[in-house]
Write a protein that holds these residues in place. Structure first.
Motif: not given
Length: 200
Positions: A18, A21, A23-25, A28, A57, A59, A145, A177, A200
């Motif tokens: 997480s 980065g 993960s499912n970011d 960009n 951002i 998380y 991220n 974000r 998010d």
């Protein structure tokens, strides 16, 4: 005992994925996304103290937190006691506290820290900007991220906030974000602010 060890390893892996980065970011879209981040030099004793988290951002670890802040204290051994405080979903909720240990990386003039989340997990945190009066600062991670805007005060003007977002944009962040963190009850539900339950 073996199950406890496996669980700890699994949790550490999820946390690292997480934070780094993997993960499912979302992609960009910033044209400067691939430009490397550079830490700025710091006067560490001056940088210590209380910083309110104005925006980040979102998380998993800080999602739904309100009234959050960081408190940094320089230790005699040169390391930094890093305390996080915040309330979950409501300003009436009890304050949560998490403790970390940060180590300034040699040769980086105080701007790059190795943050020990828990043994043996460390992540790299960069100070990307601090104003000349040490009233505002921007923190980030190499993968872009995650990012934070901090202030010595709970409140920040819209003009100052936009200017700091402009700096993040110039560094290659996807500034769409970022969400402001409510520091007062009347900010809950306002446009641009995180609200408890947001994904998010």
């Amino acid at each position: 005992m073996r199950r406890v060890v496996y669980t700890a390893v699994a949790l550490a892996t999820v946390l690292l994925l997480s934070l780094t980065g993997c993960s499912n970011d979302p992609p960009n879209p910033n044209p400067r996304a691939s430009a490397p981040l550079t830490a700025v030099p710091l006067d560490l004793p001056r940088y210590m103290g209380t910083w309110y988290i104005i925006a980040n951002i979102p998380y998993f670890a800080e999602r739904d937190m309100v009234g959050s802040r960081a408190e940094w204290k320089l230790r005699p051994d040169g390391k930094i006691d890093d305390s996080y405080y915040g309330r979950k979903k409501s300003f009436d909720a009890p304050e949560k506290h998490y403790q970390f240990l940060d180590t300034p990386v040699p040769g980086k003039e105080g701007g790059e820290w190795s943050v020990q989340l828990f043994w043996p997990v460390h992540v790299t945190q960069l100070t990307l900007y601090v104003d000349p009066d040490y009233h505002y600062t921007i923190l980030g991670y190499p993968g872009k991220n995650l990012g934070w805007i901090f202030s010595r005060e709970r409140d920040m003007s819209d003009d100052t906030y936009r200017a700091l977002l402009g700096r993040l944009d110039a560094m290659g962040y996807d500034t769409s974000r970022f969400r402001r963190v409510p520091q007062r009850p009347d900010q809950l539900g306002k446009a641009g602010f995180s609200s408890p339950g947001d994904k998010d």
